[in-house]
Design an enzyme around this catalytic site. Sequence first.
Site, PDB file in Angstrom:
ATOM      1  N   HIS A 213       0.145   6.811   4.269  1.00 39.12           N
ATOM      2  CA  HIS A 213       1.520   6.347   4.485  1.00 39.12           C
ATOM      3  C   HIS A 213       2.480   7.387   3.916  1.00 39.12           C
ATOM      4  O   HIS A 213       2.463   7.661   2.714  1.00 39.12           O
ATOM      5  CB  HIS A 213       1.761   5.004   3.798  1.00 39.12           C
ATOM      6  CG  HIS A 213       0.883   3.900   4.283  1.00 39.12           C
ATOM      7  ND1 HIS A 213       0.983   3.377   5.551  1.00 39.12           N
ATOM      8  CD2 HIS A 213      -0.117   3.216   3.664  1.00 39.12           C
ATOM      9  CE1 HIS A 213       0.091   2.418   5.698  1.00 39.12           C
ATOM     10  NE2 HIS A 213      -0.593   2.300   4.572  1.00 39.12           N
TER      11      HIS A 213
ATOM     12  N   ALA B 123       0.803  -1.221   0.000  1.00 38.42           N
ATOM     13  CA  ALA B 123       0.000   0.000   0.000  1.00 38.42           C
ATOM     14  C   ALA B 123       0.837   1.274   0.000  1.00 38.42           C
ATOM     15  O   ALA B 123       0.351   2.338   0.376  1.00 38.42           O
ATOM     16  CB  ALA B 123      -0.927  -0.017   1.210  1.00 38.42           C
TER      17      ALA B 123
ATOM     18  N   ASN C 273       2.405  -3.937   7.701  1.00 40.04           N
ATOM     19  CA  ASN C 273       3.259  -4.735   6.816  1.00 40.04           C
ATOM     20  C   ASN C 273       4.134  -3.854   5.928  1.00 40.04           C
ATOM     21  O   ASN C 273       5.246  -4.239   5.561  1.00 40.04           O
ATOM     22  CB  ASN C 273       2.401  -5.648   5.943  1.00 40.04           C
ATOM     23  CG  ASN C 273       1.962  -6.911   6.670  1.00 40.04           C
ATOM     24  OD1 ASN C 273       2.782  -7.729   7.051  1.00 40.04           O
ATOM     25  ND2 ASN C 273       0.671  -7.063   6.859  1.00 40.04           N
TER      26      ASN C 273
END
EC number: 1.4.1.21
Length: 267
Positions: free
Chosen positions: A218, A124, A190
């Site tokens: 992120h 992601a 992750n």
Amino acid sequence: MLKIGVVGCGAIASLITKALMSDRLNKAEVLAFYDGNLEKAEKLAMETGADFCRSLDELVSKDLDLIVECASVTAVEDTVIKSLNNDKDVIVMSVGAFADKDLFLKLYKLAEKLGRKIYIPSGAIAGIDAVKSGSLGKISEVTLTTTKPVHGLKSALEEQGLNTDDIMDPKVVFEGTVFEAISKFPQNINVSVVLSLASKYPAKVKIIADPNLMVNRHEILVKGSIGTIKTCVENNPCKDNPKTSALAAYSAIQLIKDLSEPVRIGT
């Protein structure tokens, strides 16, 4: 035709399977499922017309080219070892397992010995190609700041004794190493392990819970001899699993398509 088996039959597995089924080029197909919860595997198999397996051993013994692990960090070691030993390559979605350096090295050596491949999708986050290239120089700093809606972090926070109902404003709920992050947030972070593997440098991680946020954000900062890499991605959470982003599934889908294409774009 790339013949695929899937381990773990949750939201990510469902997204991957449905995307491949709708692919008009039809260069890859999911043929079998296994999940520790047999009902989940049977349900997805019935929906897709694929085989339902009652054990991991049954799945990896089938005539398949590739196993896609979508289960959990605790399932990675067994899944990868049995897949490689049965002449199958593996895509690992629960890459947080590789925060364990000894496990990563063990599986790396096994794949090398058997002439097989372990694939780790970008997940992601953006910029992994640039980070991998930059790692050929000298890396001096890698940081990841992840901000998620409170409900996406709820189970992990409550396991740590935090009452999520008390979080009314953005709150830093973790700061530390990638190894500490994945142990406390195994289903949420992750991407920190992907970033550390790509940069060959242990990332510093900050996690923020924001009750007003509707996306998973992120932010990456990498510094080194190549200069500075900054990226920021705001992903829509997966509808059936808000702990992860839909982009994580799409990165695996694109990787599978790349494996069956004559031309590959990107590092």
